[in-house]
Design a protein around this motif. Structure first.
Motif, PDB file in Angstrom:
ATOM      1  N   VAL A  44      12.216   0.961   4.080  1.00 12.01           N
ATOM      2  CA  VAL A  44      12.801  -0.138   3.308  1.00 12.01           C
ATOM      3  C   VAL A  44      12.298  -0.032   1.859  1.00 12.01           C
ATOM      4  O   VAL A  44      11.256  -0.599   1.511  1.00 12.01           O
ATOM      5  CB  VAL A  44      12.416  -1.508   3.919  1.00 12.01           C
ATOM      6  N   PRO A  45      13.005   0.739   1.021  1.00 16.82           N
ATOM      7  CA  PRO A  45      12.573   0.867  -0.370  1.00 16.82           C
ATOM      8  C   PRO A  45      12.475  -0.504  -1.044  1.00 16.82           C
ATOM      9  O   PRO A  45      13.259  -1.405  -0.737  1.00 16.82           O
ATOM     10  CB  PRO A  45      13.684   1.707  -1.011  1.00 16.82           C
ATOM     11  N   HIS A  46      11.519  -0.648  -1.928  1.00 21.40           N
ATOM     12  CA  HIS A  46      11.273  -1.897  -2.677  1.00 21.40           C
ATOM     13  C   HIS A  46      10.850  -3.047  -1.768  1.00 21.40           C
ATOM     14  O   HIS A  46      11.074  -4.211  -2.099  1.00 21.40           O
ATOM     15  CB  HIS A  46      12.516  -2.310  -3.488  1.00 21.40           C
ATOM     16  N   ASN A  47      10.259  -2.758  -0.627  1.00 20.36           N
ATOM     17  CA  ASN A  47       9.872  -3.871   0.259  1.00 20.36           C
ATOM     18  C   ASN A  47       8.655  -4.623  -0.303  1.00 20.36           C
ATOM     19  O   ASN A  47       7.850  -4.078  -1.069  1.00 20.36           O
ATOM     20  CB  ASN A  47       9.637  -3.376   1.698  1.00 20.36           C
ATOM     21  N   HIS A  48       8.532  -5.887   0.107  1.00 15.94           N
ATOM     22  CA  HIS A  48       7.487  -6.766  -0.430  1.00 15.94           C
ATOM     23  C   HIS A  48       6.073  -6.240  -0.134  1.00 15.94           C
ATOM     24  O   HIS A  48       5.155  -6.434  -0.906  1.00 15.94           O
ATOM     25  CB  HIS A  48       7.632  -8.160   0.187  1.00 15.94           C
ATOM     26  N   ALA A  49       5.912  -5.566   1.017  1.00 19.12           N
ATOM     27  CA  ALA A  49       4.564  -5.150   1.429  1.00 19.12           C
ATOM     28  C   ALA A  49       4.020  -4.072   0.495  1.00 19.12           C
ATOM     29  O   ALA A  49       2.864  -4.142   0.059  1.00 19.12           O
ATOM     30  CB  ALA A  49       4.593  -4.652   2.872  1.00 19.12           C
ATOM     31  N   VAL A  50       4.854  -3.060   0.158  1.00 18.77           N
ATOM     32  CA  VAL A  50       4.344  -2.019  -0.747  1.00 18.77           C
ATOM     33  C   VAL A  50       4.221  -2.556  -2.173  1.00 18.77           C
ATOM     34  O   VAL A  50       3.334  -2.149  -2.921  1.00 18.77           O
ATOM     35  CB  VAL A  50       5.212  -0.728  -0.733  1.00 18.77           C
ATOM     36  N   ARG A  51       5.086  -3.496  -2.529  1.00 14.33           N
ATOM     37  CA  ARG A  51       4.979  -4.072  -3.882  1.00 14.33           C
ATOM     38  C   ARG A  51       3.659  -4.817  -4.022  1.00 14.33           C
ATOM     39  O   ARG A  51       2.973  -4.699  -5.032  1.00 14.33           O
ATOM     40  CB  ARG A  51       6.147  -5.005  -4.163  1.00 14.33           C
ATOM     41  N   ALA A  52       3.318  -5.571  -2.971  1.00 13.05           N
ATOM     42  CA  ALA A  52       2.044  -6.303  -3.006  1.00 13.05           C
ATOM     43  C   ALA A  52       0.875  -5.325  -3.062  1.00 13.05           C
ATOM     44  O   ALA A  52      -0.208  -5.659  -3.540  1.00 13.05           O
ATOM     45  CB  ALA A  52       1.932  -7.196  -1.778  1.00 13.05           C
ATOM     46  N   ASP A  53       1.117  -4.113  -2.556  1.00  9.56           N
ATOM     47  CA  ASP A  53       0.073  -3.083  -2.561  1.00  9.56           C
ATOM     48  C   ASP A  53       0.062  -2.320  -3.893  1.00  9.56           C
ATOM     49  O   ASP A  53      -0.661  -1.336  -4.042  1.00  9.56           O
ATOM     50  CB  ASP A  53       0.355  -2.118  -1.404  1.00  9.56           C
ATOM     51  N   GLY A  54       0.939  -2.727  -4.811  1.00  4.87           N
ATOM     52  CA  GLY A  54       0.909  -2.139  -6.157  1.00  4.87           C
ATOM     53  C   GLY A  54       1.922  -1.040  -6.387  1.00  4.87           C
ATOM     54  O   GLY A  54       1.930  -0.409  -7.442  1.00  4.87           O
ATOM     55  N   PHE A  55       2.823  -0.782  -5.410  1.00  2.00           N
ATOM     56  CA  PHE A  55       3.794   0.302  -5.601  1.00  2.00           C
ATOM     57  C   PHE A  55       5.091  -0.226  -6.207  1.00  2.00           C
ATOM     58  O   PHE A  55       5.708  -1.154  -5.668  1.00  2.00           O
ATOM     59  CB  PHE A  55       4.101   0.992  -4.270  1.00  2.00           C
ATOM     60  N   GLU A  56       5.502   0.347  -7.308  1.00  2.00           N
ATOM     61  CA  GLU A  56       6.788   0.012  -7.943  1.00  2.00           C
ATOM     62  C   GLU A  56       7.498   1.318  -8.244  1.00  2.00           C
ATOM     63  O   GLU A  56       6.856   2.327  -8.532  1.00  2.00           O
ATOM     64  CB  GLU A  56       6.570  -0.740  -9.269  1.00  2.00           C
ATOM     65  N   GLU A  57       8.811   1.308  -8.200  1.00  2.00           N
ATOM     66  CA  GLU A  57       9.561   2.496  -8.602  1.00  2.00           C
ATOM     67  C   GLU A  57      10.898   2.060  -9.192  1.00  2.00           C
ATOM     68  O   GLU A  57      11.347   0.925  -8.946  1.00  2.00           O
ATOM     69  CB  GLU A  57       9.781   3.438  -7.420  1.00  2.00           C
ATOM     70  N   GLY A 120       4.907   8.174  -0.953  1.00  2.00           N
ATOM     71  CA  GLY A 120       4.595   6.943  -0.220  1.00  2.00           C
ATOM     72  C   GLY A 120       5.213   5.762  -0.941  1.00  2.00           C
ATOM     73  O   GLY A 120       5.659   5.894  -2.088  1.00  2.00           O
ATOM     74  N   GLY A 121       5.292   4.623  -0.253  1.00  2.00           N
ATOM     75  CA  GLY A 121       5.745   3.409  -0.931  1.00  2.00           C
ATOM     76  C   GLY A 121       7.141   2.951  -0.560  1.00  2.00           C
ATOM     77  O   GLY A 121       7.644   1.992  -1.148  1.00  2.00           O
ATOM     78  N   ARG A 122       7.792   3.619   0.403  1.00  2.00           N
ATOM     79  CA  ARG A 122       9.129   3.154   0.789  1.00  2.00           C
ATOM     80  C   ARG A 122       9.182   2.643   2.220  1.00  2.00           C
ATOM     81  O   ARG A 122      10.257   2.334   2.724  1.00  2.00           O
ATOM     82  CB  ARG A 122      10.142   4.289   0.626  1.00  2.00           C
ATOM     83  N   SER A 123       8.050   2.616   2.878  1.00  2.00           N
ATOM     84  CA  SER A 123       8.148   2.185   4.273  1.00  2.00           C
ATOM     85  C   SER A 123       7.146   1.081   4.574  1.00  2.00           C
ATOM     86  O   SER A 123       6.275   0.754   3.755  1.00  2.00           O
ATOM     87  CB  SER A 123       7.962   3.375   5.215  1.00  2.00           C
ATOM     88  N   MET A 124       7.307   0.520   5.727  1.00  2.00           N
ATOM     89  CA  MET A 124       6.389  -0.527   6.196  1.00  2.00           C
ATOM     90  C   MET A 124       6.406  -0.468   7.729  1.00  2.00           C
ATOM     91  O   MET A 124       7.339   0.057   8.332  1.00  2.00           O
ATOM     92  CB  MET A 124       6.844  -1.904   5.703  1.00  2.00           C
TER      93      MET A 124
END
Ligand SMILES: Cc1cc2nc3c(=O)[nH]c(=O)nc-3n(C[C@H](O)[C@H](O)[C@H](O)COP(=O)(O)OP(=O)(O)OC[C@H]3O[C@@H](n4cnc5c(N)ncnc54)[C@H](O)[C@@H]3O)c2cc1C
Length: 556
Positions: A44-57, A120-124
């Motif tokens: 799930v690209p741009h998901n809330h969990a990776v965003r909270a972890d600091g990943f943006e693209e 990394g950063g597109r999955s949860m």
């Protein structure tokens, strides 16, 4: 709702949250389907969990990657619908239900050499879950595939798995495993099973809890047999129930979510070339998934797409015998990338980068199999590898392996020649393949196939091995092998739908009142496999989209 995997339950929960009355009919005696067997990862690209972890693209980066992987199977409308809805779906579940996710910040896309791929950063992944939260629903949840657990205890990807593979090598890992296993055994004594649910089992449990919280009618042992069609509209379905046949009417819509056709012998003949050529298919999906949703869809005028690049999510599978006389299907998702293993066909030759994605492994095996020969390969390793990582259903030291040796699942030879004889492999060619591999391991470069060439492959290797975490010599006898046959995690070919998951007829028009989600819907990836989580992500997202569409339209 017909089927209770991720797709069906996601749709049911969303519909109930929109105040629709929902009933979930599940054919099996337990809920959860393949989802309960799975790794529980969602792409799930741009998901809330990776965003909270600091990943943006950049917004468009996942599109660039999908274009590169899918080629002419890229469908603008469906991919746009998916990429727009998926992070919203994830936020809805995380915010309003018992479904919670952890970020996959260091889980790479499968094809790291293609434009737009990330490290990394597109999955949860579904967060582990305490089974006690399910209360009386717990025995109604499907348990994981036994061979993927340790005495029934699921092992989560990431730190948990790391500690299990290092339990005999570091004190911290030993302590972690001892505590986890001790707690598991105590819970088995007290409750009959472990309570720490992980991976897909945690996802199914969390979905089930959320469905019950919304008072959704949950009915197991209820098998859909026919659709009720009135004046061109799907108005319900006929079921086999424990007390006999029954009809259930649906005021708004019927959603097909029966998990595709992994065990539909007839459709396998049509869509799987290896089955047509005589090699059976050994899917790791539950036996209940026999293509009912596709047949029901066709009954109402729906069309099954036969134009996908691959009709299933291929996976190499081995067939471990069980103590009760049955035979398991073990999907080799983890061991192949570890250093000190090669895969060969009966001619003793390697045919693939073993550390690559499971789908690509099988594509290569199909291509390497001469016409008329049955599709099979052998995973070969030495004593050190087996001791450290295990092989297939055989767990690493100190778990005993005697049962698998006695039953012939695990082959052993004191020399490579003896192993070759035990497996029916060309001995001279095997010796040559291992010698070449060992020379490559010393230099860290797999000249033939480039093992360890992408972040995905290296992530699956062993970080403590250098210069290449996916390469180590096969040199310490005895030598071991496990036979691999064609299998799958589920199917890709499914009913043709639009971007709202409405089933389309031969003229491309929606069949009134009928939706298909999960593996009953043709995969939006067109038979390609860009990353882990590309079935559960769309399954939950199109379930969510279908439910909103039904809630928003009186006549859907
Ligand atoms: C070991 C393993 C690991 C995997 N890991 C991942 C992963 O990490 N990420 C990922 O994206 N994918 C993964 N997959 C694939 C993924 O699990 C499936 O693609 C996904 O679960 C399919 O979801 P679904 O809702 O369509 O079907 P299912 O979860 O299979 O649910 C379908 C349900 O429908 C029921 N049913 C069937 N026929 C009828 C009928 N006639 N009437 C009523 N009910 C019926 C079935 O009993 C079943 O419970 C994995 C698969 C396996 C086997």
């Amino acid at each position: 709702m017909i089927g209770s995997g991720a797709a069906g339950l996601a749709a049911a929960i969303t519909a109930a949250s929109r105040r629709l009355r929902v009933l979930v009919a599940e054919k099996a005696p337990q809920f959860g389907g393949t989802t309960a067997y799975s790794g529980g990862w969602l792409w799930v690209p741009h998901n809330h969990a990776v965003r909270a972890d600091g990943f943006e693209e950049p917004e468009d980066a996942p599109r660039m990657y999908l274009r590169a992987v899918l080629g002419n199977q890229y469908d603008d409308r469906k991919i746009d619908a998916y990429l727009h809805a998926a992070p919203r779906m994830a936020a809805f579940f995380a915010g309003q239900t018992a479904v919670k996710f952890l970020p996959g910040s260091s889980v790479p896309d499968f094809h790291g050499h293609l434009p737009g791929a990330v490290k990394g950063g597109r999955s949860m992944v579904a967060a582990p879950y305490d089974g006690r939260e399910l209360g009386p629903l717990l025995p109604r949840l499907r348990q994981p595939i036994p061979e993927t657990t340790l005495c029934g205890m699921g092992i989560a990807a990431g730190a948990d798995l790391y500690h299990f593979l290092h339990a005999t090598r570091t004190f911290a890992s030993f302590l972690h495993v001892a505590r986890r296993f001790g707690r598991h055994l105590a819970q088995r004594l007290r409750h009959g099973r472990g309570m720490q649910l992980v991976n897909g089992n945690a996802l199914a449990a969390r979905l089930l809890r959320s469905a019950a919280d919304l008072n959704i009618g949950l009915h197991e042992n209820l098998e859909a047999k026919r659709l009720i069609i009135e004046q061109g509209r799907v108005a319900g379905a006929l079921f086999n129930a424990p007390h006999g046949p029954c009809a259930i009417r649906a005021r708004r819509a019927v959603i097909l979510a029966t998990g595709g056709f992994p065990h539909d012998a007839l459709r396998q003949q049509t869509l799987f070339a290896h089955v047509r050529a005589g090699t059976p298919h050994a899917s790791a999906a539950p036996m209940e998934n026999n293509g009912a949703g596709l047949r029901l869809g066709e009954q109402a005028g729906g069309q099954v797409r036969a134009d996908l690049v691959d009709a299933a999510a291929w996976a190499p599978v081995s067939l471990p015998p069980r103590r009760d006389g049955s035979v398991g299907r073990y999907p080799h998702l983890i061991d192949r990338a570890k250093p000190g293993l090669i895969a060969v066909t009966a001619d003793g030759r390697r045919f693939v980068n073993e550390a690559g994605p499971y789908h690509d492994f099988m594509r290569a095996l199909f291509a390497a199999t001469p016409t008329g020969r049955s599709v099979a390969a052998w995973l070969i390793c030495d004593f050190r590898f087996l001791h450290r990582y295990g092989l297939g259903a055989v767990k690493p030291f100190p778990v005993p392996k005697g049962f698998y040796l006695r039953t012939g699942y695990l082959k052993r030879g004191n020399s490579l020649a003896a192993l070759a004889a035990a497996c029916g492999i060309d001995a001279a060619a095997l010796a040559d393949s291992v010698a070449t591999h060992n020379a490559d391991a010393a230099s860290g470069e797999d000249r033939a196939f480039g093992r360890g060439g992408t972040p995905f492959q290296r992530a699956g290797g062993d970080a403590r091995i250098s210069p290449n975490p996916c390469l180590a010599p096969i040199a310490t006898p005895p030598f071991y092998a496990v036979k691999i046959v064609p299998g799958s995690l589920g199917t890709f070919a499914g009913l043709n739908t639009d971007e709202h998951a409405r089933v389309l007829d031969a003229a491309g028009q929606p069949v009134p009142g009928l939706f298909a989600v999960g593996n009953d819907m043709a995969s939006i990836m067109g038979g390609h496999y860009p990353s882990g989580g590309i079935t559960l992500g769309p399954a939950m997202t199109f379930g969510w989209l279908a439910a909103h569409f039904i809630a928003d339209h009186q006549e859907s």
